[in-house]
Design a protein around this motif. Structure first.
Motif, short mmCIF file in Angstrom:
data_model
loop_
_atom_site.label_atom_id
_atom_site.label_comp_id
_atom_site.label_asym_id
_atom_site.label_seq_id
_atom_site.Cartn_x
_atom_site.Cartn_y
_atom_site.Cartn_z
N MET A 15 26.05 -17.88 35.57
CA MET A 15 25.57 -17.50 34.25
C MET A 15 24.39 -18.39 33.87
O MET A 15 24.50 -19.61 33.91
N LEU A 71 23.38 -14.00 36.58
CA LEU A 71 23.37 -13.19 35.36
C LEU A 71 22.70 -13.88 34.18
O LEU A 71 22.94 -15.05 33.90
N LYS A 72 21.86 -13.11 33.51
CA LYS A 72 21.25 -13.53 32.25
C LYS A 72 21.77 -12.58 31.17
O LYS A 72 22.00 -11.41 31.44
N GLN A 73 21.89 -13.09 29.97
CA GLN A 73 22.40 -12.28 28.88
C GLN A 73 21.28 -11.59 28.14
O GLN A 73 20.27 -12.22 27.81
N TRP A 92 25.40 -8.71 30.23
CA TRP A 92 24.77 -9.58 31.22
C TRP A 92 24.14 -8.70 32.30
O TRP A 92 24.70 -7.68 32.69
#
Length: 130
Positions: A15, A71-73, A92
């Motif tokens: 994350m 993953l990026k939000q 995400w």
């Protein structure tokens, strides 16, 4: 196949972001362990090999079961929401291999220079006095 978005990062997901939630996430811990284990190899590798080492980490991560993702939000545009709400809500998405390789290269550089964080904390001039 890797889903392009998720609302719940899994155990093999890295994350992006700062703060307790991302640092404590099991995927981030596993990823940091891999990065730390390669920091010496990376530090001593010729420049031409450094990019390959970073890509090898990304490839290894992608081959995990379930497949590892970076993953990026997606930012929810919300007025007056707290940081906790922003971190826990939203979708995400996987940033792709190029971005994952950049992140990995940066992580390997940081790991290879443990003094950098300390120097940033106390200031370069003070560190030179040590």
């Amino acid at each position: 196949s890797t889903k392009s978005t998720t609302s719940q990062p899994g155990p093999n997901d890295v994350m992006y972001g700062r703060g307790g939630e991302t640092n404590a996430h099991i995927g981030n811990k596993k990823y940091r362990y891999i990065v730390e284990s390669l920091k010496s190899k990376y530090a001593h590798a010729p420049r031409t090999e450094k990019s390959k080492i970073a890509m090898d980490v990304v490839s290894l991560w992608r081959k995990l079961d379930p497949p590892g993702r970076f993953l990026k939000q997606k930012k929810n545009v919300k007025e007056q929401s707290s940081v906790e709400e922003e971190e826990s809500e939203g979708t995400w998405y996987d940033v792709g291999d190029d971005e994952a390789k950049k992140k990995t290269s940066q992580a390997l550089r940081e790991a290879a220079n443990p003094d950098a964080h300390y120097i940033n904390l106390i200031g370069r001039d003070e560190a030179e006095l040590l």
